[in-house]
Write a protein that holds these residues in place. Structure first.
Motif, PDB file in Angstrom:
ATOM      1  N   TRP A  97       0.592  -1.040   0.240  1.00 38.70           N
ATOM      2  CA  TRP A  97       0.064  -0.167  -0.149  1.00 38.70           C
ATOM      3  C   TRP A  97       1.208   1.216  -0.007  1.00 38.70           C
ATOM      4  O   TRP A  97       2.518   1.319   0.306  1.00 38.70           O
ATOM      5  CB  TRP A  97      -1.121  -0.638   1.354  1.00 38.70           C
ATOM      6  N   GLN A  98       0.178   2.695  -1.017  1.00 43.11           N
ATOM      7  CA  GLN A  98       1.084   3.815  -1.108  1.00 43.11           C
ATOM      8  C   GLN A  98       0.142   4.441   0.689  1.00 43.11           C
ATOM      9  O   GLN A  98      -0.213   4.689   0.847  1.00 43.11           O
ATOM     10  CB  GLN A  98       0.878   4.575  -1.956  1.00 43.11           C
ATOM     11  N   TYR A  99       1.935   4.859   1.200  1.00 43.64           N
ATOM     12  CA  TYR A  99       2.259   5.803   1.771  1.00 43.64           C
ATOM     13  C   TYR A  99       1.782   7.389   1.708  1.00 43.64           C
ATOM     14  O   TYR A  99       2.364   7.238   0.818  1.00 43.64           O
ATOM     15  CB  TYR A  99       3.032   6.010   2.721  1.00 43.64           C
ATOM     16  N   ILE A 100       0.988   7.902   1.763  1.00 44.41           N
ATOM     17  CA  ILE A 100       0.332   9.060   1.794  1.00 44.41           C
ATOM     18  C   ILE A 100       1.286  10.666   2.939  1.00 44.41           C
ATOM     19  O   ILE A 100       0.449   9.727   4.320  1.00 44.41           O
ATOM     20  CB  ILE A 100      -0.695   9.625   1.496  1.00 44.41           C
ATOM     21  N   PRO A 101       2.082  11.426   2.699  1.00 47.88           N
ATOM     22  CA  PRO A 101       2.485  11.907   4.414  1.00 47.88           C
ATOM     23  C   PRO A 101       1.455  13.275   4.735  1.00 47.88           C
ATOM     24  O   PRO A 101       1.157  13.649   3.771  1.00 47.88           O
ATOM     25  CB  PRO A 101       4.180  11.730   3.415  1.00 47.88           C
ATOM     26  N   LYS A 102       1.286  12.852   5.713  1.00 46.89           N
ATOM     27  CA  LYS A 102       1.024  14.189   6.501  1.00 46.89           C
ATOM     28  C   LYS A 102       1.589  15.665   6.246  1.00 46.89           C
ATOM     29  O   LYS A 102       1.155  16.368   5.415  1.00 46.89           O
ATOM     30  CB  LYS A 102       0.851  13.783   7.576  1.00 46.89           C
ATOM     31  N   ASN A 103       2.777  15.004   5.512  1.00 45.08           N
ATOM     32  CA  ASN A 103       3.604  16.562   5.601  1.00 45.08           C
ATOM     33  C   ASN A 103       4.433  16.812   4.767  1.00 45.08           C
ATOM     34  O   ASN A 103       5.341  15.475   4.599  1.00 45.08           O
ATOM     35  CB  ASN A 103       4.213  16.873   6.854  1.00 45.08           C
ATOM     36  N   LYS A 104       4.860  17.262   3.828  1.00 48.54           N
ATOM     37  CA  LYS A 104       5.537  17.294   2.764  1.00 48.54           C
ATOM     38  C   LYS A 104       7.301  17.001   3.582  1.00 48.54           C
ATOM     39  O   LYS A 104       7.579  16.290   2.161  1.00 48.54           O
ATOM     40  CB  LYS A 104       5.276  18.550   1.886  1.00 48.54           C
ATOM     41  N   SER A 105       7.079  17.941   4.055  1.00 46.87           N
ATOM     42  CA  SER A 105       8.878  17.320   4.154  1.00 46.87           C
ATOM     43  C   SER A 105       8.913  17.046   5.947  1.00 46.87           C
ATOM     44  O   SER A 105       7.986  17.282   6.601  1.00 46.87           O
ATOM     45  CB  SER A 105       9.900  18.562   3.843  1.00 46.87           C
ATOM     46  N   LEU A 106       9.970  16.752   6.109  1.00 44.10           N
ATOM     47  CA  LEU A 106      10.560  16.523   7.468  1.00 44.10           C
ATOM     48  C   LEU A 106      12.195  16.941   7.965  1.00 44.10           C
ATOM     49  O   LEU A 106      12.641  16.436   7.274  1.00 44.10           O
ATOM     50  CB  LEU A 106      10.553  15.110   7.878  1.00 44.10           C
ATOM     51  N   VAL A 107      11.933  18.208   8.532  1.00 44.45           N
ATOM     52  CA  VAL A 107      12.939  18.565   9.149  1.00 44.45           C
ATOM     53  C   VAL A 107      13.947  18.101   9.906  1.00 44.45           C
ATOM     54  O   VAL A 107      13.541  17.979  11.172  1.00 44.45           O
ATOM     55  CB  VAL A 107      13.457  20.058   9.102  1.00 44.45           C
ATOM     56  N   ILE A 108      15.351  17.782   9.763  1.00 39.30           N
ATOM     57  CA  ILE A 108      16.376  17.680  11.049  1.00 39.30           C
ATOM     58  C   ILE A 108      17.438  18.424  10.713  1.00 39.30           C
ATOM     59  O   ILE A 108      17.917  19.199  10.161  1.00 39.30           O
ATOM     60  CB  ILE A 108      17.291  15.951  10.376  1.00 39.30           C
ATOM     61  N   ASP A 109      17.361  19.472  12.112  1.00 42.09           N
ATOM     62  CA  ASP A 109      17.736  19.555  12.681  1.00 42.09           C
ATOM     63  C   ASP A 109      19.024  20.115  13.874  1.00 42.09           C
ATOM     64  O   ASP A 109      18.300  19.772  14.474  1.00 42.09           O
ATOM     65  CB  ASP A 109      16.326  21.027  13.095  1.00 42.09           C
ATOM     66  N   PHE A 110      20.362  20.415  13.321  1.00 40.45           N
ATOM     67  CA  PHE A 110      21.233  19.606  14.333  1.00 40.45           C
ATOM     68  C   PHE A 110      20.822  19.947  15.327  1.00 40.45           C
ATOM     69  O   PHE A 110      21.651  20.153  16.827  1.00 40.45           O
ATOM     70  CB  PHE A 110      22.275  19.135  13.755  1.00 40.45           C
ATOM     71  N   THR A 111      20.648  21.822  15.626  1.00 40.38           N
ATOM     72  CA  THR A 111      21.539  22.670  16.725  1.00 40.38           C
ATOM     73  C   THR A 111      20.118  22.575  17.678  1.00 40.38           C
ATOM     74  O   THR A 111      19.817  23.573  18.349  1.00 40.38           O
ATOM     75  CB  THR A 111      20.224  24.029  15.824  1.00 40.38           C
ATOM     76  N   GLU A 112      18.759  22.060  17.391  1.00 41.86           N
ATOM     77  CA  GLU A 112      17.779  22.232  18.184  1.00 41.86           C
ATOM     78  C   GLU A 112      17.402  21.287  19.819  1.00 41.86           C
ATOM     79  O   GLU A 112      17.628  22.009  20.642  1.00 41.86           O
ATOM     80  CB  GLU A 112      16.467  21.862  16.965  1.00 41.86           C
ATOM     81  N   ILE A 113      19.198  20.587  20.326  1.00 43.70           N
ATOM     82  CA  ILE A 113      19.567  19.885  20.753  1.00 43.70           C
ATOM     83  C   ILE A 113      20.012  20.972  21.664  1.00 43.70           C
ATOM     84  O   ILE A 113      20.018  21.113  22.718  1.00 43.70           O
ATOM     85  CB  ILE A 113      19.902  18.601  20.643  1.00 43.70           C
ATOM     86  N   ASP A 114      21.304  21.452  21.139  1.00 40.91           N
ATOM     87  CA  ASP A 114      21.570  22.467  21.804  1.00 40.91           C
ATOM     88  C   ASP A 114      22.978  22.999  21.621  1.00 40.91           C
ATOM     89  O   ASP A 114      24.472  22.999  21.842  1.00 40.91           O
ATOM     90  CB  ASP A 114      22.307  20.882  23.634  1.00 40.91           C
ATOM     91  N   TRP A 115      22.752  23.458  20.292  1.00 36.35           N
ATOM     92  CA  TRP A 115      23.886  23.382  19.721  1.00 36.35           C
ATOM     93  C   TRP A 115      24.558  25.318  20.232  1.00 36.35           C
ATOM     94  O   TRP A 115      26.064  24.797  19.886  1.00 36.35           O
ATOM     95  CB  TRP A 115      23.182  24.321  17.691  1.00 36.35           C
ATOM     96  N   ASN A 116      24.595  25.836  21.015  1.00 40.09           N
ATOM     97  CA  ASN A 116      24.965  27.294  21.637  1.00 40.09           C
ATOM     98  C   ASN A 116      26.103  26.040  22.007  1.00 40.09           C
ATOM     99  O   ASN A 116      27.227  26.783  22.202  1.00 40.09           O
ATOM    100  CB  ASN A 116      24.014  27.940  22.137  1.00 40.09           C
ATOM    101  N   ASN A 117      25.502  25.263  23.408  1.00 40.16           N
ATOM    102  CA  ASN A 117      26.244  24.954  24.156  1.00 40.16           C
ATOM    103  C   ASN A 117      27.411  24.244  23.854  1.00 40.16           C
ATOM    104  O   ASN A 117      28.614  23.717  23.793  1.00 40.16           O
ATOM    105  CB  ASN A 117      25.957  23.960  25.374  1.00 40.16           C
TER     106      ASN A 117
END
Ligand SMILES: Nc1ccn([C@H]2C[C@H](O)[C@@H](COP(=O)(O)O)O2)c(=O)n1
Ligand code: ZN
Length: 208
Positions: free
Chosen positions: A168-188
């Protein structure tokens, strides 16, 4: 017990001079299992050297555990700097490239893929369909069926239907999914004088 309740009711954590209000209920914008596994297939595809089509596949067991991942690439020992990447002509990539589905099956980390599910970016070709059936995979979730008119795809579906492999075909809810390396603790992380990751990292050689 009392201490935990006190903490939850207070709902405030002290971070140096700042007071940050912390949530006490679970997140609601986490990704679904389907999104997670299809995104894993797409992430694997980012490793592909194919200049035109990058395909990834992710195999999952019934406990939602990932048991195999693959992407399209040259076979081991066949340098992707020397073997051809052209689509047409006598020396074409199609003679050599291992498809993502085949690689995911071969890369399995359990003994038997019986009743597992494969998430794949493109509908499997007839050769991969044979591998899928023989491995015991019982379900294929795909994103694109852009080659549905080709005899290879028609043959795959014929074999899946006969062998009782659901697809079966998966129809995604969102067109893209962003991976943001900075979101965990980039400043530190940037403030650490010598990154601990450097010492721990594997050799990142760029073989297939
Ligand atoms: N289900 C599929 C279909 C194709 N591939 C690979 C094989 C080639 O590297 C590429 C297709 O190239 P194109 O003919 O679009 O230039 O994708 C695969 O791994 N799995
Ligand atoms: Zn294939």
């Amino acid at each position: 017990m009392g201490e935990i309740n006190d903490f939850q009711e207070t709902n405030i954590s002290q971070n140096c001079d700042e007071q940050v209000v912390q949530p006490t209920t679970k997140r609601s914008d986490y990704i679904s299992w389907h999104e997670y596994f299809m995104a894993t297939a797409f992430l694997a595809a980012k490793r592909s050297k194919d200049p035109i089509t990058q395909v990834g596949a992710c195999i999952v067991d019934h406990d939602h555990k990932i048991v195999g991942i693959g992407y399209n690439g040259m076979p081991i020992g066949c340098s992707d700097d020397e073997f051809p990447w052209s689509k047409d002509g006598k020396e074409t990539k199609h003679l050599y490239v291992c498809h993502a589905e085949m690689n995911a099956i071969i890369n399995k980390n359990i003994v038997d893929l019986k009743d597992c599910i494969m998430y794949v970016a493109l509908f499997p070709c007839n050769e991969c369909a044979k591998f899928i059936i023989q491995s015991g995979i019982k379900e294929v979730v795909y994103m694109s069926d852009k080659h549905s008119h080709k005899c290879t795809t028609i043959a795959s579906k014929k074999m899946f239907n006969a062998a009782d492999v659901k697809y079966w075909q998966y129809i995604p809810k969102n067109k893209s999914l962003v991976i943001d390396f900075t979101e965990i603790d980039w400043n530190n992380m940037q403030q650490v004088p010598s990154s601990p990751f450097k010492e721990l990292s594997l050799q990142d050689s760029d073989t297939n």
